[in-house]
Design an enzyme around this catalytic site. Structure first.
Site, PDB file in Angstrom:
ATOM      1  N   HIS A 151      14.677 -29.337  42.428  1.00  0.00           N
ATOM      2  CA  HIS A 151      13.364 -29.332  43.277  1.00  0.00           C
ATOM      3  C   HIS A 151      12.389 -28.361  42.691  1.00  0.00           C
ATOM      4  O   HIS A 151      12.872 -27.448  41.779  1.00  0.00           O
ATOM      5  CB  HIS A 151      13.632 -28.859  44.682  1.00  0.00           C
ATOM      6  N   GLU A 191       6.745 -31.859  42.533  1.00  0.00           N
ATOM      7  CA  GLU A 191       7.597 -30.856  41.832  1.00  0.00           C
ATOM      8  C   GLU A 191       7.871 -30.965  40.202  1.00  0.00           C
ATOM      9  O   GLU A 191       9.053 -31.400  40.014  1.00  0.00           O
ATOM     10  CB  GLU A 191       8.799 -30.543  42.800  1.00  0.00           C
ATOM     11  N   HIS A 211      10.417 -35.168  45.039  1.00  0.00           N
ATOM     12  CA  HIS A 211       9.079 -34.836  45.380  1.00  0.00           C
ATOM     13  C   HIS A 211       8.308 -34.890  44.060  1.00  0.00           C
ATOM     14  O   HIS A 211       8.262 -34.098  43.358  1.00  0.00           O
ATOM     15  CB  HIS A 211       9.173 -33.309  46.102  1.00  0.00           C
ATOM     16  N   GLU A 253      16.103 -24.957  43.436  1.00  0.00           N
ATOM     17  CA  GLU A 253      14.692 -24.732  43.760  1.00  0.00           C
ATOM     18  C   GLU A 253      14.180 -23.907  42.574  1.00  0.00           C
ATOM     19  O   GLU A 253      14.498 -22.946  42.216  1.00  0.00           O
ATOM     20  CB  GLU A 253      14.267 -24.075  45.073  1.00  0.00           C
TER      21      GLU A 253
HETATM   22 ZN   LIG Z   1      11.049 -30.401  46.933  1.00  0.00          ZN
END
Ligand SMILES: [Zn+2]
Length: 1057
Positions: free
Chosen positions: A873, A779, A776, A958
């Site tokens: 992420h 990010e 992504h 994350e």
């Molecule tokens: Zn992500």
């Protein structure tokens, strides 16, 4: 006290005796001997009224006391006896409400009351006292009986109450309890519709009245009932058709003006609630606007602002105004990107295909439909509410056990996978001929990949300036006329602080980076580099009322359209000239550099000033096309700013800045295409204000610390230089992206100790760790964590050396280079979320995913599936760093599906790594981890690698974009230093994992895991946000910002993580 005690005992004795007498009278005797029944019930009532304790005692006789009373009530044919029993119940249910009320309801009390109501209504005229008592009691019982609405409807009580109200409009004493009961009836949506049909909405409008000190409690209840009735859309339509919207506004204004001492806030609130519910329908919003509702509520709210206790009025008004604010489409010609890229083949289905198959101009139509489209079903909804809540909570959890079991079945023949052998030279390398240090082959290092430069680069100029300095010809921002006399541009010397940064090398890297818009400029922050500040950056404390004041500013602009400048100052849709030149009175914007993503800037308000950027002026920026429903910007996160003036003064760094930050739903409508098929969705605004410290500065704003593809290539080149004779480092090009950029693949391990068989064997058999990041593009924190990991792995510490000796690392540091380069937030060049393509990646459209998955499939085939897979992420709505993993057991626990015991027999190994991380990494929070497999995530790297490749320890890690609410950094926003530290600590955790899994007797591991099991029930499964929805607390500060800009970003993001 002795006497008191004996008196009480006596009372109890009498009470029980009377109750016994009543019990024996039940049935026939009750009807025959009316006189005795009256006497006994009157005596019980007297006893309860005078001896409170005896009341309790009567009820404490199990529940049979209540049973006896209810049976008598049911059997009584005498009005006086019935009244006596109603008085008794009223006394009993007033004290110690909860439990007794429960007994009353469970013993069928409500039904008996309705039964008496029905039979009493047949008497002509009905006994007023009986009706009064019945309704008083029903009003008390109603809110405690979940089935009250249905029981009332089935017994026919609705009509009885309505006709009583109609006949007693002037009889306040009876009217009040009737309205109270009506209020409870109306809470049931089926009842509300039926009452509306019978004219009750009109009836309520007859009762509500202008300001008066009389009968205010009656008015309050009538408004509550009306408010409940208007939740039904048919009733709301009825109110609009009856012309009641202007009437309600007039009433509100009347109460606002006359209730000078704010004694009747609840009545004013009640009027607003009626308006709030009516404006849930499109027709209601139209009527509200036509009745000048915006101006009325705006002005009254403004007058309420100084009085804190009136906050609920301001908040409800603000809610209504936001709803009625005319919906606009975004001020861009299309929600498609401003850039055009031809895909190798057109996607057959999906949102992107849908978007591009629309005729021009219809992709972003304003949809004024009601928020909730479902037509009103006239079904019984009494029970459904609870079920629905329960369902949505667990809706996304995977319940198909077949999908929860790893499928190791080979999806592709090995012949196809054999080509990936070349990425695993370390598994066959024999080191017999090679000399250790130079022997490692470098196959097509992405770093050295040169490309034909298709556009004139302005990069050379920068390099020259670096040597000579003093040039005023800025590459970006059109600063030639603002460079200022005597401003000497010097590149800050950061070589010591940033060992992996080199401005000249960066410019070289940019030359090989291919962007769709063919960027020819380099952003200064990427060129100069970022030196993390040494000072702390605490989470911003939210100013009370900031959201409200921002919304009011928006409404003010709507009410006074003539004050709006609405001047476009930047527009990417005019390719030849996005920076709109004018007399220099405005800020200038530019985003034409790698990862830049501003599409359009509109200046809304202009105050008198000289030119360009002014010191001391407060600028308010609104980013108006955000799509997520909440953001950490509401919980302490600030944006980042990089000042070129600061950088050349020796402070090259991104700093957290901005005040009055908030994130709220705005009046820009999202077309159903942009909202993934849902109608009536809005965009969200991120707003922040700032002042600038330097005149004529060039400043950059970022959502998070930028990390471009060119930066990655520079870091990889510098890491290459850190290699020692003991390090085995290989950089391969995994594949080319759609946009023609290389996707680097790194292999890091330790060189074998010697070329002896034993050492070569140890070398080849090291377990694999597979890491990836930045699928992504928005990010960027994931890249900083990855940088920390890479730097640690290439380091000289003994820990790093042990780690390299323990594992072979395969790393894809950037899974979506095109998205990063072109400034996307979430998608790739094909307009898709690449982390939803892992199940069936297309080699042409999703090459990086296709080939990364192939690497893993190859490994699975040769029985070398990695020990750990982790995809890095960033998370925009949570604090701290945490992991998502996959566990059948925890998924089954959360979903309550029945499973055999073999499903529940699961190795707890997936918990070990996160547990270790929570012990060694201060930013890591075990409490935020989840190991539940969700349906919506079935095509993500984590779930596919777990299921198809069979990696038990398959994770998404994350990292917060905001900061921490626990550990050493609690209360601080996160910076690149903490993110890089996290990346290094991830490595340390892997070393500890090795020690634990390597132990012969596994005792240590078992200890650790029993510790995990002992202290941890299954992790809480949090659907979306872990923050409570933000309620504006108690404060208001009216600030005026001198300038206001609307910015919109080019990409539309359909997929939410
Ligand atoms: Zn992500």
């Amino acid at each position: 006290t002795g006497t008191a005690k004996s008196n009480m005992e006596k009372a109890v004795f009498i009470g029980l005796m009377l109750l016994g007498q009543l019990e024996r009278m039940n049935g026939e005797a009750m009807v025959r001997d009316v006189e005795t029944a009256r006497q006994v019930t009157a005596k019980i009532l007297h006893l309860i009224q005078t001896q409170e304790k005896s009341g309790k005692e009567v009820m404490s006789k199990g529940s049979s006391g209540m049973e006896v009373i209810l049976a008598s009530l049911e059997n009584s044919r005498d009005v006086q006896t019935t009244l006596n029993i109603l008085y008794i119940l009223s006394e009993l249910l007033t004290v110690g409400e909860g439990r007794r009320m429960g007994v009353f309801v469970s013993k069928g009390g409500t039904g008996i009351l309705f039964q008496i109501l029905t039979s009493a209504s047949k008497e002509l005229p009905p006994s007023e006292e009986l009706m009064l008592q019945l309704h008083s009691l029903l009003a008390k019982v109603g809110p405690k009986d979940r089935k009250f609405g249905v029981k009332a409807r089935l017994s026919g009580a609705l009509n009885i109450t309505i006709s009583l109200i109609k006949q007693n409009l002037q009889n306040a004493k009876l009217l009040l309890p009737c309205l109270q009961v009506l209020r409870v009836y109306s809470a049931n949506s089926v009842n509300a519709i039926s009452l509306g049909k019978n004219g009750v909405v009109e009836l309520m409008f007859k009762i509500i009245a202008p300001y008066s000190k009389k009968n205010t409690s009656l008015l309050k209840v009538a408004l509550d009932a009306l408010g409940a009735l208007l939740k039904s859309k048919t009733n709301a339509r009825r109110a609009v058709d009856g012309g009641h919207v202007p009437a309600l506004l007039a009433l509100y204004l009347d109460w606002h003006r006359n209730d000078a001492r704010h004694r009747h806030m609840l009545i004013r609130k009640g009027l607003l609630v009626c308006l709030r519910n009516i404006t849930n329908i499109k027709l209601g919003r139209k009527a509200f606007i036509e009745a000048d509702g915006m101006r009325i509520l705006y002005n009254t709210s403004t007058e309420c602002l100084p009085v804190r206790t009136l906050d609920p009025l301001i908040n409800t008004s603000s809610l209504i105004m936001r709803k009625c604010f005319p919906k606009n489409r975004l001020p861009v010609p299309t929600i498609k990107s401003a850039f055009h890229y031809q895909l190798p083949h057109v996607l057959p289905v999906g949102p992107v295909a849908q978007l591009y198959s629309q005729p021009p101009g219809v992709d972003d139509v304003v949809d004024e439909s009601d928020d909730n489209e479902e037509t009103e079903a006239e079904t019984d909804t009494d029970n459904e509410e609870d079920e629905k809540d329960h369902r949505t909570l667990n809706d996304d959890i995977e319940t198909d056990l077949n999908k929860l079991h790893p499928t190791k079945s080979p999806s592709r023949p090995f012949e196809e996978l054999r080509v990936y052998e070349r990425f695993f030279l370390e598994l066959s390398e024999d080191f017999q001929v090679s000399i250790f240090y130079t022997g490692v082959k470098q196959e097509g290092s992405p770093v050295s990949a040169t490309r034909h430069i298709q556009s004139p680069l302005l990069l050379g100029d920068i390099a020259t300036r670096r040597v000579g300095g003093g040039g005023s010809d800025c590459g970006s921002e059109g600063a030639e006329d603002e460079g200022g006399e005597g401003a000497v541009l010097e590149v800050p010397d950061t070589a010591l602080l940033l060992p992996l940064h080199d401005p000249d090398l960066y410019v070289e890297m940019v030359k090989g980076t291919r962007s769709v818009p063919q960027y020819a400029e380099v952003a200064y922050p990427d060129y100069f580099g970022h030196v993390a500040p040494t000072f702390k950056e605490p989470l911003l404390e939210r100013v009370y009322g900031v959201q409200r004041s921002k919304i009011f500013q928006d409404i003010e602009r709507l009410i006074h359209p003539n004050d709006i400048l609405d001047k476009v100052v930047y527009d990417l849709d005019i390719p030849s000239c996005p920076v709109i030149e004018d007399s220099g009175e405005s800020l200038k914007f530019n985003s034409q550099f790698e990862s830049g993503n501003l599409r359009k800037a509109v200046q809304l308000i202009l105050w008198y000033f000289f030119s360009g950027m002014r010191v001391g002026t407060t600028y308010r920026f609104n980013i108006i096309n955000c799509e997520k429903s909440n953001s950490q910007f509401n919980y302490g996160m600030q944006v980042l700013m990089y000042s070129v003036q600061e950088a050349i003064s020796g402070r090259p760094r991104w700093v957290r800045m901005g005040t009055d930050i908030c994130y709220y739903k705005n009046h820009f409508a999202r077309s159903s295409i942009a909202a993934g098929g849902q109608k009536g969705k809005s965009y969200f605004t991120l707003t922040f204000s700032t002042t600038f410290s330097h005149k004529d500065d060039v400043c950059y704003f970022a959502y998070h610390y930028p990390y471009t593809y060119s930066t990655l290539k520079m870091h990889l080149a510098k890491l290459e230089a850190l290699r020692t004779p003991h390090i085995y480092l290989r950089q391969d090009v995994l594949c080319e992206t759609l946009g023609g950029n290389s996707c680097p693949l790194l292999t890091i391990t330790a060189m074998p100790e010697s070329n002896s068989n034993d050492h070569i064997c140890q070398f080849r058999n090291r377990p694999l760790i597979f890491l990836s990041a930045r699928v992504h593009p928005g990010e960027t924190n994931a890249s900083w964590v990855m940088k920390g990991t890479l730097e640690f792995l290439m380091g000289t510490s003994p820990l790093a050396a042990s780690l390299r000796e323990a594992y072979i690392f395969k790393i894809v540091p950037m899974l979506n280079p095109d998205g990063v380069i072109n400034g996307n937030h979430r998608c790739s060049l094909s307009g898709e979320d690449l982390n939803r393509q892992w199940q069936n990646p297309n080699p042409e459209l999703h090459p990086t995913i296709y080939h990364t998955k192939s690497l893993l499939q190859y490994l699975a085939h040769i029985q070398r599936a990695p020990l750990v897979f982790c995809d890095y992420h960033g998370h925009s709505r949570k604090k701290n760093v945490f992991m998502y993993g996959c566990s059948v057991k925890e998924t089954v626990w959360q979903s309550n599906i029945s499973a055999t015991s073999s499903d529940l027999h699961e190795d707890l190994g997936y918990r070990t790594l996160p547990k270790i991380l929570s012990q060694i990494a201060p930013v890591f929070s075990m409490a935020s981890c989840s190991f539940v497999v969700e349906r919506s995530k079935e095509a993500t790297a984590r779930v596919v690698v777990w299921r198809e490749i069979g990696v038990q320890r398959s994770y998404t890690m994350e990292s917060t974009l905001c900061g921490c609410d626990q550990g050493k950094y609690k209360g601080l926003q996160i910076g690149t230093r903490e993110l890089e530290e996290m990346g290094a600590q991830f490595c340390v955790a892997l070393l500890r994992l090795k020690r634990l899994t390597g132990l012969r007797n596994h005792q240590h591991l078992l200890d650790l895991e029993s510790d995990i099991i002992g202290t941890h029930s299954p992790t809480t499964y949090v659907m979306e946000e872990d923050e409570p929805s933000f309620l504006e607390a108690i404060d208001y500060s009216a600030e005026t910002s001198n300038e206001c800009f609307h910015l919109s970003l080019p990409e539309f993001n359909r997929h939410e993580l």
